[in-house]
Design a protein around this motif. Structure first.
Motif, PDB file in Angstrom:
ATOM      1  N   LEU A  45       0.809  -1.192   0.130  1.00  0.00           N
ATOM      2  CA  LEU A  45      -0.146   0.039  -0.018  1.00  0.00           C
ATOM      3  C   LEU A  45       0.729   1.157  -0.052  1.00  0.00           C
ATOM      4  O   LEU A  45       0.802   2.269  -0.723  1.00  0.00           O
ATOM      5  CB  LEU A  45      -1.092  -0.007   1.154  1.00  0.00           C
ATOM      6  CG  LEU A  45      -1.888  -1.165   1.205  1.00  0.00           C
ATOM      7  CD1 LEU A  45      -2.898  -1.191   2.597  1.00  0.00           C
ATOM      8  CD2 LEU A  45      -3.015  -1.137   0.161  1.00  0.00           C
ATOM      9  N   LEU A  62      -5.997  -1.061   6.552  1.00  0.00           N
ATOM     10  CA  LEU A  62      -6.371  -0.349   5.465  1.00  0.00           C
ATOM     11  C   LEU A  62      -6.990   0.915   5.796  1.00  0.00           C
ATOM     12  O   LEU A  62      -6.923   2.151   5.162  1.00  0.00           O
ATOM     13  CB  LEU A  62      -7.405  -1.267   4.544  1.00  0.00           C
ATOM     14  CG  LEU A  62      -7.828  -0.591   3.445  1.00  0.00           C
ATOM     15  CD1 LEU A  62      -6.518  -0.082   2.354  1.00  0.00           C
ATOM     16  CD2 LEU A  62      -8.624  -1.406   2.526  1.00  0.00           C
ATOM     17  N   LEU A  65      -5.827   4.773   5.160  1.00  0.00           N
ATOM     18  CA  LEU A  65      -6.651   5.641   4.358  1.00  0.00           C
ATOM     19  C   LEU A  65      -6.615   6.990   5.173  1.00  0.00           C
ATOM     20  O   LEU A  65      -6.547   8.132   4.303  1.00  0.00           O
ATOM     21  CB  LEU A  65      -7.961   4.937   4.109  1.00  0.00           C
ATOM     22  CG  LEU A  65      -8.903   5.977   3.419  1.00  0.00           C
ATOM     23  CD1 LEU A  65      -8.449   6.243   1.875  1.00  0.00           C
ATOM     24  CD2 LEU A  65     -10.236   5.143   3.351  1.00  0.00           C
ATOM     25  N   ALA A 107       1.073   3.713  -3.164  1.00  0.00           N
ATOM     26  CA  ALA A 107       0.342   5.180  -2.810  1.00  0.00           C
ATOM     27  C   ALA A 107       1.570   6.236  -2.740  1.00  0.00           C
ATOM     28  O   ALA A 107       1.099   7.319  -2.404  1.00  0.00           O
ATOM     29  CB  ALA A 107      -0.706   4.943  -1.714  1.00  0.00           C
ATOM     30  N   TYR A 163      -6.949   3.668  -4.009  1.00  0.00           N
ATOM     31  CA  TYR A 163      -6.684   2.556  -3.353  1.00  0.00           C
ATOM     32  C   TYR A 163      -7.369   1.344  -4.143  1.00  0.00           C
ATOM     33  O   TYR A 163      -6.992   0.207  -3.936  1.00  0.00           O
ATOM     34  CB  TYR A 163      -7.481   2.530  -1.773  1.00  0.00           C
ATOM     35  CG  TYR A 163      -6.312   3.453  -1.175  1.00  0.00           C
ATOM     36  CD1 TYR A 163      -5.242   2.754  -0.415  1.00  0.00           C
ATOM     37  CD2 TYR A 163      -6.496   4.745  -0.747  1.00  0.00           C
ATOM     38  CE1 TYR A 163      -4.358   3.618   0.225  1.00  0.00           C
ATOM     39  CE2 TYR A 163      -5.943   5.450   0.037  1.00  0.00           C
ATOM     40  CZ  TYR A 163      -4.759   4.912   0.610  1.00  0.00           C
ATOM     41  OH  TYR A 163      -3.867   5.690   1.341  1.00  0.00           O
TER      42      TYR A 163
END
Length: 339
Positions: A177, A216, A220, A181, A236
């Motif tokens: 992740l 997650l 976020l 990102a 995402y």
């Protein structure tokens, strides 16, 4: 009016003390005082102490409270410290110690943490949360249940909430992740703060069935609060191909409500989590590669420190002013390339 003033005088603490000090009223005033009911008001300092005690039980809000992950790892850390002690005395320890002539430093600081090292530490903290969870505590909420909200189209195994994940699996999930990102190491520390704040506010535990969606949701939220260029929910969805935007929106909304919209992370909380992560890494023999402090590296650290001091002094002396688009004048910082 006269009776009203005498009534107020009998109930006022300051006037009572002055009435007792006058000898001429010593025979009549005590009888009036005894007849009046006594009211006990809580002092404001008592209320502040009570709130402070409540905050001390929440490490994500109080800088003096112990972090949850460090407390849950104490049992395993004691065993590992014994092994490290034995290895050190038998000459098998690989850790290099500074001396009077040589200083060993890594590139991991509180203002600029190392991304790879920080992700490993955060994944290790999450691992201890799952491994040493309360067996009698509440584990699953529907929004975090991977069976109800799967992250992929692959069928979730029946024992999905029974088998604890390994630390490397957690690290791989977080690293994917962060890499996709393009998030920073500071965002990983804020993610851990939000995670423990959620566990405290919602009174739940992390388990094999909910850790992915909890992590997650924390990533976020941390990416939107910490980074100036926030990642959109649809981004995402491009990383996790099988998740929908509606699911991401619901996850973010539920996470915020469980946090009671408390997304503030003071510098004292951030620093506490940073140093506790370093303690956790050292106890688990997870160290960042160190290098001897050379003259060039010392000059680089000095230049970075001087640049920070100049920026701090400039921010104090020159207040920020709003400008229009027609007359846009902004101070641009040129990044210093130190070689």
């Amino acid at each position: 009016m006269g009776s009203t003033s005498s009534c107020c005088a009998s109930t006022s603490p300051k006037l009572r003390s002055s009435a007792r000090s006058r000898p001429e009223d010593s025979q009549e005033e005590p009888e009036k005082i005894c007849e009046e009911p006594s009211y006990s008001l809580q002092h404001i300092s008592d209320r502040e102490n009570g709130e402070e005690l409540n905050l001390e039980s929440n490490p994500s809000d109080h800088p003096r409270a112990n972090t949850l992950f460090l407390s849950k790892s104490q049992t395993d850390i004691q065993d590992k410290r014994k092994r490290l002690y034995v290895n050190h005395h038998h000459g098998t320890s690989r850790k290099r110690y500074s001396s009077c002539s040589t200083i060993y430093l890594d590139d991991n600081t509180v203002s600029q943490p190392n991304l790879k090292f920080t992700i490993k530490c955060v994944s290790l903290a999450i691992y201890y949360h799952i491994k040493n969870r309360d067996p009698d505590g509440q584990s699953l909420l529907d929004i975090f249940d991977e069976k109800l909200h799967p992250l992929s189209k692959c069928e979730v195994p029946e024992d999905y909430d029974k088998q604890n994940p390994e630390q490397r699996h957690i690290c791989r999930f977080i690293r994917t992740l962060f890499s996709s990102a393009q998030l920073t190491a500071e965002c990983a520390i804020v993610t851990l703060v939000y995670l423990e704040r959620l566990l405290t506010y919602a009174e739940i535990d992390m388990c094999p069935g909910n850790w992915k969606r909890i992590v997650l949701g924390a990533i976020l939220l941390a990416s939107k609060v910490w980074d100036d260029q926030a990642v959109w929910n649809v981004d995402y969805c491009q990383i996790l191909k099988d998740i929908t935007v509606e699911d991401m929106n619901e996850l973010e909304r539920e996470f915020l409500e469980l946090l009671q919209f408390n997304i503030n992370v003071p510098s004292s909380i951030y620093a506490k989590y940073y140093f506790d992560l370093r303690l956790l890494a050292e106890a688990n023999n997870l160290t960042n590669p160190t290098e001897a402090l050379s003259r060039e590296r010392a000059l680089k650290l000095e230049a970075m420190s001087r640049l920070y001091e100049e920026y701090k002094n400039l921010s104090k002396t020159s207040p920020q002013r709003s400008v229009s688009v027609d007359n846009l004048t902004m101070t641009r910082w040129v990044p210093a390339i130190l070689s």
